[in-house]
Write an enzyme that holds these catalytic residues in place. Sequence first.
Site, PDB file in Angstrom:
ATOM      1  N   HIS A 253       0.818  -1.229   0.000  1.00 39.38           N
ATOM      2  CA  HIS A 253       0.000   0.000   0.000  1.00 39.38           C
ATOM      3  C   HIS A 253       0.847   1.272   0.000  1.00 39.38           C
ATOM      4  CE1 HIS A 253      -3.641  -2.231   0.385  1.00 39.38           C
ATOM      5  NE2 HIS A 253      -3.360  -2.708   1.582  1.00 39.38           N
TER       6      HIS A 253
ATOM      7  N   ASP B 115      -4.426 -12.748   3.212  1.00 44.90           N
ATOM      8  CA  ASP B 115      -5.671 -12.329   3.865  1.00 44.90           C
ATOM      9  C   ASP B 115      -6.905 -12.560   2.994  1.00 44.90           C
ATOM     10  OD1 ASP B 115      -4.652 -10.417   2.166  1.00 44.90           O
ATOM     11  OD2 ASP B 115      -4.661  -8.783   3.634  1.00 44.90           O
TER      12      ASP B 115
END
Length: 308
Positions: free
Chosen positions: A127, A245
Site C-alpha cells: 500500500h 488475507d
Amino acid sequence: MTSTAFITHKDCWLHNMGTHHPESPERLGAINDRLIAAGLDMYLSFYDAPTATVEQLSRAHPKEHVEELLASVPDHGIRHLDPDTALCPNSMKAALRSAGAGILATDLVLSGQAENAFCAIRPPGHHAEAQKAMGFCFFNNVAVAIRHALEVHGLKRVAVVDFDVHHGNGTEDIFKDDPRVMMVSIFQHPFYPYSGADNPAPNMENVPLKAGSRGDVFREAVTNIWLPALRNHAPEAIFISAGFDAHYEDDMGSMGLVEADYIWVTEQLKQVAAEFSKRRIISLLEGGYSLSCLARSVVAHIKTLADL
Ligand SMILES: [Zn+2]
C-alpha cells in the site's frame, strides 16, 4: 529439490502499533512455529535481512519522503500517520529490515545462490505509494526490490504478482509509468483501498473480485488473465506480493481462498518462471492476519516454492 532462501530479521518483531492492531509481531511468530512444526526449517537456507539504504529506498520513493519517514519515529509511545498506520520508536528498524530482505532475496536469486526466496517480513509494503505511507505500509518492499533488480542487476523485464485481498495501490502507483514491470493482481472489490478497478496502464492487469469469491473464481482469473499477460511479458524474474488475507478464515477480508489455492497459484507461477525467468521467484509477505491460516498458507506456499 529446489534451493529456497528464507529471509527474516528479529527487528521485524519490534514494530508494534498497539496491542489490538492486527498487523502484529505475533504474525511472524506463528509463521516461525508452523515452519518448524512442519519440519521445513531443515530444507531452507536462512538469512538475516540487512537494512536497506536510503539510496536503495530512493529508487521507489523520493529521497525527501524516505528521509522524512525515517525522521518521523516518536521517542516514545505511538505516532499515527493515518488511522491504520502508526510508528513506534522501533518501527523504522523493522521497515528497513523488511525492505532490506527484498534486496537480499533479489541478490541471492539473481546471482544463482538460491532458485527462489521468501521474505517473512513486517511491516508489509504494497500500500505504500511513492510519496505516501498508508494501510500498515511505510516503504514499498517489493517495489524497492524490483527497482534493485532493474537498476543494479540490469534486468529489462520483470513481473509483480499480488494475491493479497487488498489492491496493491502503492505498487501500482510506483510502476504505472514503468513498462518494464508487468503487474497482475486480484483483490476484493469494492474494498480498502478502493482503487484498482480500472486498469490505469497497459502494464497493469488488475482483476477485482466480489466479496465471497472462492478458489474457482480466483483460478479462473489467474488462468484467463494473469497467465497470458505474464507469458506475453516474458519476465526475467517474478516477484510476489504474497498476502494471505484472502483466506477463507481471515476476517480482514471476505474471500474464500484456502491453502490448496495458494499451492496451485504458486505452481502456476513456478511454471511461468521455468519458461521465461530461469525459475527465479522472489516472494515477500504482505497481509494475512488470522494467525493459524496465515501460518498454514505461508508454509504451503514455501513448500511449493521449495518442491517439498
Ligand atoms: Zn491485505
